[in-house]
Design a protein around this motif. Structure first.
Motif, mmCIF file in Angstrom:
data_model
loop_
_atom_site.group_PDB
_atom_site.id
_atom_site.type_symbol
_atom_site.label_atom_id
_atom_site.label_comp_id
_atom_site.label_asym_id
_atom_site.label_seq_id
_atom_site.Cartn_x
_atom_site.Cartn_y
_atom_site.Cartn_z
ATOM 1 N N MET A 1 -1.145 -12.161 -13.215
ATOM 2 C CA MET A 1 -0.411 -11.111 -12.504
ATOM 3 C C MET A 1 -1.382 -10.302 -11.638
ATOM 4 N N VAL A 2 -1.022 -10.129 -10.374
ATOM 5 C CA VAL A 2 -1.873 -9.345 -9.485
ATOM 6 C C VAL A 2 -1.740 -7.866 -9.827
ATOM 7 N N VAL A 3 -2.817 -7.118 -9.523
ATOM 8 C CA VAL A 3 -2.850 -5.682 -9.785
ATOM 9 C C VAL A 3 -2.942 -4.950 -8.451
ATOM 10 N N CYS A 4 -2.028 -4.025 -8.221
ATOM 11 C CA CYS A 4 -2.019 -3.234 -6.996
ATOM 12 C C CYS A 4 -2.039 -1.755 -7.349
ATOM 13 N N TRP A 5 -2.954 -1.034 -6.716
ATOM 14 C CA TRP A 5 -2.989 0.420 -6.856
ATOM 15 C C TRP A 5 -2.275 1.057 -5.671
ATOM 16 N N PHE A 6 -1.542 2.135 -5.960
ATOM 17 C CA PHE A 6 -0.854 2.891 -4.923
ATOM 18 C C PHE A 6 -1.303 4.346 -5.063
ATOM 19 N N VAL A 7 -1.990 4.822 -4.047
ATOM 20 C CA VAL A 7 -2.722 6.082 -4.138
ATOM 21 C C VAL A 7 -2.104 7.090 -3.175
ATOM 22 N N GLY A 8 -1.603 8.203 -3.730
ATOM 23 C CA GLY A 8 -1.045 9.208 -2.839
ATOM 24 C C GLY A 8 0.065 10.007 -3.463
ATOM 25 N N LEU A 9 1.149 10.147 -2.731
ATOM 26 C CA LEU A 9 2.165 11.154 -3.018
ATOM 27 C C LEU A 9 3.256 10.668 -3.963
ATOM 28 N N THR A 10 3.604 11.564 -4.906
ATOM 29 C CA THR A 10 4.816 11.424 -5.706
ATOM 30 C C THR A 10 5.650 12.683 -5.506
ATOM 31 N N THR A 11 6.936 12.496 -5.324
ATOM 32 C CA THR A 11 7.881 13.607 -5.247
ATOM 33 C C THR A 11 9.034 13.314 -6.189
ATOM 34 N N HIS A 262 5.902 -1.619 2.515
ATOM 35 C CA HIS A 262 4.484 -1.494 2.185
ATOM 36 C C HIS A 262 4.180 -2.006 0.777
ATOM 37 N N GLY A 263 5.067 -1.722 -0.174
ATOM 38 C CA GLY A 263 4.852 -2.242 -1.517
ATOM 39 C C GLY A 263 4.849 -3.753 -1.552
ATOM 40 N N ALA A 264 5.800 -4.356 -0.834
ATOM 41 C CA ALA A 264 5.868 -5.816 -0.788
ATOM 42 C C ALA A 264 4.688 -6.405 -0.032
ATOM 43 N N LEU A 265 4.253 -5.731 1.032
ATOM 44 C CA LEU A 265 3.092 -6.200 1.786
ATOM 45 C C LEU A 265 1.858 -6.226 0.896
ATOM 46 N N ALA A 266 1.664 -5.173 0.103
ATOM 47 C CA ALA A 266 0.516 -5.120 -0.791
ATOM 48 C C ALA A 266 0.540 -6.262 -1.798
ATOM 49 N N VAL A 267 1.704 -6.531 -2.374
ATOM 50 C CA VAL A 267 1.814 -7.608 -3.358
ATOM 51 C C VAL A 267 1.556 -8.964 -2.707
ATOM 52 N N ALA A 268 2.128 -9.185 -1.528
ATOM 53 C CA ALA A 268 1.943 -10.463 -0.842
ATOM 54 C C ALA A 268 0.473 -10.706 -0.508
ATOM 55 N N LEU A 269 -0.216 -9.677 -0.034
ATOM 56 C CA LEU A 269 -1.637 -9.817 0.265
ATOM 57 C C LEU A 269 -2.434 -10.061 -1.010
ATOM 58 N N ALA A 270 -2.074 -9.391 -2.087
ATOM 59 C CA ALA A 270 -2.765 -9.594 -3.359
ATOM 60 C C ALA A 270 -2.596 -11.018 -3.855
ATOM 61 N N ARG A 271 -1.475 -11.632 -3.530
ATOM 62 C CA ARG A 271 -1.227 -13.018 -3.953
ATOM 63 C C ARG A 271 -1.858 -14.038 -3.012
ATOM 64 N N GLY A 272 -2.533 -13.563 -1.977
ATOM 65 C CA GLY A 272 -3.275 -14.463 -1.111
ATOM 66 C C GLY A 272 -2.555 -14.897 0.136
ATOM 67 N N GLU A 273 -1.434 -14.275 0.467
ATOM 68 C CA GLU A 273 -0.720 -14.667 1.679
ATOM 69 C C GLU A 273 -1.482 -14.195 2.921
#
Length: 324
Positions: A1-11, A262-273
């Protein structure tokens, strides 16, 4: 399973859906109400977790009923939260007032974002104890957190990919763009002209500031991507570029569509796309988002999107970057 960090704002988003917008000194009755965690980083993390990545949200929530409500939603979505503010600290977590037009699905938002308080940098040992990321996404909010995370990422080998979510210009982006392997910009994003004299557009401006590649979304219009090329005189120009079509869909709700992308882009890049394929995956996810009403109901329609676009993993975006 790929690991993605998301850094910034929560509301905490309080979302009302109504058939009309109120005028001055007017009240309208909502046809639907939802309450969920919001913010670019948090929404992207929720999307990544739904796509079966290990999503780590590095943000500031603190104590209090508003934070408890946001945290409960994130826990339900299986997002690992690293709270810089600490669970016992009083922290003015932003509440976003959202109105979604029932006829068009377009949203209007009023929020203080991260403007209410300055957040301290997280402890280096606390960051080091988190699962090692394959991709780190920064949304530009809470600059001290972003700086601390980038310092940590720069020490890792191999260095994780860094994705920058650029919805609108913030001064900290002058620091963050040079570290970004992929700058994912909205059509409204602009780089101040004094920082990038001679830039032909926002994508060129981001490349001039050092981004490794650029993605620009245009709502229902095709997504653009571009990589830099260095001219004979050393000047940075826009080199290879292309577009990814966006399907025509019945739009029901645009709230968080960019964050889903953006979330999907991060996951796709983490998977090597490769970057164009990662954009295509992200378009499919964002298109699913806008077809469904409500901030979370659409997530149930994502299982068919958990495989990499095209089936096989591909090399990540070029050029590769090494902070060593």
């Amino acid at each position: 399973m790929v690991v993605c960090w998301f850094v910034g704002l929560t509301t905490l988003d309080v979302v009302h859906r109504a058939s009309a917008r109120p005028g001055p000194d007017e009240k309208v009755t909502a046809v639907r109400q939802d309450v969920a965690a919001g913010g670019p980083a948090a929404n992207a993390a929720v999307t990544a977790a739904a796509l079966e990545a290990h999503a780590v949200l590095v943000s500031a929530l603190g104590a209090g009923p508003v934070a408890q409500a946001a945290r409960a939603d994130l826990d339900e979505r299986e997002v690992q939260v690293h709270d810089v503010a600490g669970p016992d600290e009083e922290f003015p977590l932003a509440v976003s007032a959202v109105l979604v037009d029932d006829a068009t699905g377009q949203r209007s938002v009023v929020s203080p974002d991260a403007a209410l308080v300055a957040v301290r940098a997280p402890r280096p040992d606390a960051i080091a104890g988190l699962p090692r990321p394959d991709v780190v996404l920064l949304d530009g909010h809470h600059p001290e957190i972003a700086r601390a995370v980038l310092a940590h990422v720069a020490e890792l080998r191999p260095r994780p990919l860094v994705v920058l979510d650029g919805g609108r210009w913030r001064p900290v982006f002058a620091e963050l763009l040079p570290a970004a392997d992929v700058a994912a910009l909205s059509a409204a994003f602009t780089v101040p002209a004094e920082l990038v004299p001679g830039a032909t557009d926002a994508a060129h401006g981001a490349l001039l500031l050092g981004a490794g590649s650029v993605v620009v979304t245009h709502g229902a219009a095709p997504v653009e991507w571009a990589r830099p090329r260095r001219a004979d005189d050393g000047a940075v120009e826009v080199g290879e570029r292309g577009t990814v079509p966006v399907p025509e869909v019945d739009v029901q709700d645009t709230l968080g569509a960019g964050d889903a992308f953006h979330g999907a882009l991060a996951v796709a890049l983490a998977r090597g796309e490769a970057l164009p394929d990662a954009c295509a995956t992200a378009v499919r996810v964002a298109s699913t988002r806008v077809r469904k009403v409500g901030p979370r109901s659409w997530l149930a329609h994502l299982p068919e999107l958990t495989e990499p676009h095209g089936g096989a993993a591909r090399p990540g975006p070029e050029p590769a970057r090494d902070e060593g």
